[in-house]
Design a protein around this motif. Structure first.
Motif, PDB file in Angstrom:
ATOM      1  N   ALA A   3       0.969  -1.117  -0.056  1.00  0.00           N
ATOM      2  CA  ALA A   3       0.039   0.163  -0.081  1.00  0.00           C
ATOM      3  C   ALA A   3       0.968   1.199  -0.074  1.00  0.00           C
ATOM      4  O   ALA A   3       0.740   2.269  -0.698  1.00  0.00           O
ATOM      5  CB  ALA A   3      -0.981   0.033   1.091  1.00  0.00           C
ATOM      6  N   LYS A   4       1.890   1.230   0.715  1.00  0.00           N
ATOM      7  CA  LYS A   4       2.838   2.318   0.795  1.00  0.00           C
ATOM      8  C   LYS A   4       3.848   2.650  -0.640  1.00  0.00           C
ATOM      9  O   LYS A   4       3.840   3.656  -1.032  1.00  0.00           O
ATOM     10  CB  LYS A   4       3.786   2.365   1.898  1.00  0.00           C
ATOM     11  N   MET A   5       4.226   1.675  -1.070  1.00  0.00           N
ATOM     12  CA  MET A   5       4.888   1.473  -2.268  1.00  0.00           C
ATOM     13  C   MET A   5       3.894   1.936  -3.634  1.00  0.00           C
ATOM     14  O   MET A   5       4.404   2.918  -4.239  1.00  0.00           O
ATOM     15  CB  MET A   5       5.058  -0.134  -2.772  1.00  0.00           C
ATOM     16  N   LEU A   6       2.661   1.691  -3.519  1.00  0.00           N
ATOM     17  CA  LEU A   6       1.827   2.114  -4.699  1.00  0.00           C
ATOM     18  C   LEU A   6       0.791   3.279  -4.317  1.00  0.00           C
ATOM     19  O   LEU A   6       0.063   3.662  -4.969  1.00  0.00           O
ATOM     20  CB  LEU A   6       0.827   0.834  -5.113  1.00  0.00           C
ATOM     21  N   GLY A   7       1.012   4.026  -3.326  1.00  0.00           N
ATOM     22  CA  GLY A   7       0.147   5.053  -2.826  1.00  0.00           C
ATOM     23  C   GLY A   7      -1.263   4.765  -2.406  1.00  0.00           C
ATOM     24  O   GLY A   7      -2.039   5.300  -2.957  1.00  0.00           O
ATOM     25  N   LEU A   8      -1.569   3.486  -1.893  1.00  0.00           N
ATOM     26  CA  LEU A   8      -2.938   2.975  -1.764  1.00  0.00           C
ATOM     27  C   LEU A   8      -3.410   3.042  -0.099  1.00  0.00           C
ATOM     28  O   LEU A   8      -4.488   2.578   0.038  1.00  0.00           O
ATOM     29  CB  LEU A   8      -3.094   1.664  -2.166  1.00  0.00           C
ATOM     30  N   GLY A   9      -2.540   3.697   0.461  1.00  0.00           N
ATOM     31  CA  GLY A   9      -2.608   3.754   1.901  1.00  0.00           C
ATOM     32  C   GLY A   9      -3.987   4.305   2.509  1.00  0.00           C
ATOM     33  O   GLY A   9      -4.667   3.919   3.338  1.00  0.00           O
ATOM     34  N   GLU A  10      -4.440   5.371   1.714  1.00  0.00           N
ATOM     35  CA  GLU A  10      -5.908   6.074   2.075  1.00  0.00           C
ATOM     36  C   GLU A  10      -6.999   5.369   1.519  1.00  0.00           C
ATOM     37  O   GLU A  10      -8.069   5.696   1.697  1.00  0.00           O
ATOM     38  CB  GLU A  10      -5.745   7.556   1.817  1.00  0.00           C
ATOM     39  N   LEU A  11      -6.634   4.201   0.667  1.00  0.00           N
ATOM     40  CA  LEU A  11      -7.744   3.695  -0.073  1.00  0.00           C
ATOM     41  C   LEU A  11      -8.091   2.245   0.475  1.00  0.00           C
ATOM     42  O   LEU A  11      -8.987   1.670  -0.048  1.00  0.00           O
ATOM     43  CB  LEU A  11      -7.215   3.649  -1.455  1.00  0.00           C
ATOM     44  N   LEU A  12      -7.679   1.960   1.476  1.00  0.00           N
ATOM     45  CA  LEU A  12      -7.425   0.696   2.103  1.00  0.00           C
ATOM     46  C   LEU A  12      -8.600  -0.042   2.370  1.00  0.00           C
ATOM     47  O   LEU A  12      -9.290  -1.170   2.290  1.00  0.00           O
ATOM     48  CB  LEU A  12      -6.427   0.109   3.181  1.00  0.00           C
ATOM     49  N   ASP A  13      -9.567   0.895   2.900  1.00  0.00           N
ATOM     50  CA  ASP A  13     -10.893   0.266   3.382  1.00  0.00           C
ATOM     51  C   ASP A  13     -12.275   0.797   2.306  1.00  0.00           C
ATOM     52  O   ASP A  13     -13.254   0.499   2.530  1.00  0.00           O
ATOM     53  CB  ASP A  13     -11.157   1.309   4.484  1.00  0.00           C
ATOM     54  N   ARG A  14     -11.464   0.960   1.190  1.00  0.00           N
ATOM     55  CA  ARG A  14     -12.629   1.241  -0.016  1.00  0.00           C
ATOM     56  C   ARG A  14     -12.943   0.037  -0.725  1.00  0.00           C
ATOM     57  O   ARG A  14     -12.076  -0.874  -0.684  1.00  0.00           O
ATOM     58  CB  ARG A  14     -12.215   2.365  -0.852  1.00  0.00           C
ATOM     59  N   LYS A  15     -13.966  -0.032  -1.421  1.00  0.00           N
ATOM     60  CA  LYS A  15     -14.362  -1.143  -2.249  1.00  0.00           C
ATOM     61  C   LYS A  15     -14.130  -0.688  -3.642  1.00  0.00           C
ATOM     62  O   LYS A  15     -13.894   0.627  -4.141  1.00  0.00           O
ATOM     63  CB  LYS A  15     -15.858  -1.501  -2.427  1.00  0.00           C
ATOM     64  N   PRO A  16     -14.025  -1.468  -4.846  1.00  0.00           N
ATOM     65  CA  PRO A  16     -13.251  -1.487  -5.846  1.00  0.00           C
ATOM     66  C   PRO A  16     -14.317  -0.216  -6.688  1.00  0.00           C
ATOM     67  O   PRO A  16     -13.838   0.459  -7.324  1.00  0.00           O
ATOM     68  CB  PRO A  16     -13.226  -2.728  -6.569  1.00  0.00           C
TER      69      PRO A  16
END
Length: 365
Positions: A118-131
């Motif tokens: 998540a840190k590598m791809l900048g997904l940290g703030e999106l972890l609780d979202r659905k696709p």
């Protein structure tokens, strides 16, 4: 990381032979791109590498290990699809963790890997979202992250950018290459987009009708295409092809376009040291000229190409000029530092010319 070695690989669907004895080697840690037009067999080849299709003949080895008949789960691969293939009912966090859970990894290991990716791809703030709450580019990053989290021996990409718009394609393309450079994992990437192929590949394989037409670095393949097909497929705008004949010149041979009328001319001297095959005056050839390999003739310089501009398009820093040499349409590109009017007579020099055998299409020079 593994090296991939393929020998004599064939695939039939009924009576249709899709792959015709493919041989290729991908070095350990390389980013390899399989590129070619629709129907050339590149996706079928990727599916055979993944184990999703059964080979009709030939062998596939990963790091010297025979995997031709192994199931996908036994090959230690991770695949990123064009359709993302995310689970819509799971959060980003759970999508990233899914493959690790299926492998029975410990909860602490799964949590650590998910956080790293998540840190590598900048997904940290999106972890609780659905696709459904993500953009196309974000979904593709999640698909990449799910593959990266598994830490496989081999990454496979099946046209992963096809569903993205132009701006997102450029952005995610950079992301993919950046992650490859960080992970140093062997990757095989399928695309029909020559820009993706040229910008991503360490080594590229150009496929045509189920065969590898040419292998090399992007620069090698672009500058020295082995066949007329490769020359015409790579490059935008595409290479111009003209029927030609070889004639004696002052210091060797001259390639002249056969025009049949006075609607332009092309005559280019050929330095003898550049020839890949012995050529003689009178021989028929196909002359190839890339649109960017021309320039205005300097004052007092004899032009190699003369033609009249029939259409001029301004593309920011350059002009794209459409013209004819005889009956053959050609496209030329020149800097936009001087306006060119429709119908203007052009006097141009050709800095690089390619010659091909008219029958076989094999490069002669």
């Amino acid at each position: 990381m593994v090296a991939v070695e393929i020998r004599g690989l064939e695939k039939r669907f009924g009576e249709t032979l899709v792959l015709r004895g493919v041989d290729l080697e991908i070095p350990d840690g390389a980013f390899a791109v399989l590129v070619g037009p629709s129907g050339c067999g590149k996706s079928t080849l990727l599916r055979l590498i993944a184990g999703l299709e059964e080979a009709t003949a030939g062998s596939i080895r990963f790091g010297g290990r025979e995997v031709t008949t192994l199931a996908p789960r036994e090959r230690d691969i991770a695949m990123v699809f064009q359709s993302y293939a995310l689970y819509p009912h799971l959060s980003v966090r759970d999508n990233l963790a899914f493959g690790l859970k299926m492998r029975g990894e410990a909860k602490a290991t799964i949590a650590r890997r998910v956080d790293e990716v998540a840190k590598m791809l900048g997904l940290g703030e999106l972890l609780d979202r659905k696709p459904a709450a993500l953009s196309g580019g974000q979904r593709q990053r999640v698909a990449m992250g799910r593959a990266i989290a598994r830490r496989p021996a081999l990454f496979l990409f099946d046209e992963p950018l096809s569903n993205l718009d132009a701006a997102l394609r450029a952005q995610v393309r950079v992301d993919i290459r950046r992650q490859h450079d960080r992970l140093h994992a062997t990757s095989v990437y399928v695309t029909h987009d020559q820009v993706e192929a040229m910008t991503l590949a360490d080594v590229m394989f150009v496929l045509n009708r189920g065969r590898v037409e040419q292998r090399g670095t992007p620069a090698e393949v672009y500058r020295r295409p082995a066949t007329q097909f490769v020359a015409g497929f790579l490059g935008s705008p595409a290479m111009n092809f003209l029927e030609g004949v070889l004639e004696p010149g002052d210091e060797g041979l001259v390639a002249r376009a056969v025009t049949g009328d006075d609607g332009g001319s092309l005559q280019v001297p050929l330095p003898a040291e550049g020839l890949d095959a012995p050529l003689a005056a009178g021989g028929r050839v196909t002359i190839g000229v890339r649109p960017h390999d021309v320039r205005p003739a300097a004052q007092g310089e004899a032009p190699h190409l003369t033609c009249a501009a029939s259409l001029v398009e301004l593309l920011g820093p350059e002009l794209q000029i459409h013209a004819r040499v005889g009956e053959a349409p050609i496209t030329l590109c020149t800097p936009a530092d001087r306006a060119i009017a429709r119908g203007e007579r052009l006097r141009l020099c050709v800095d690089r010319v390619h010659l091909f055998d008219p029958s076989s299409g094999v490069s002669l020079w």
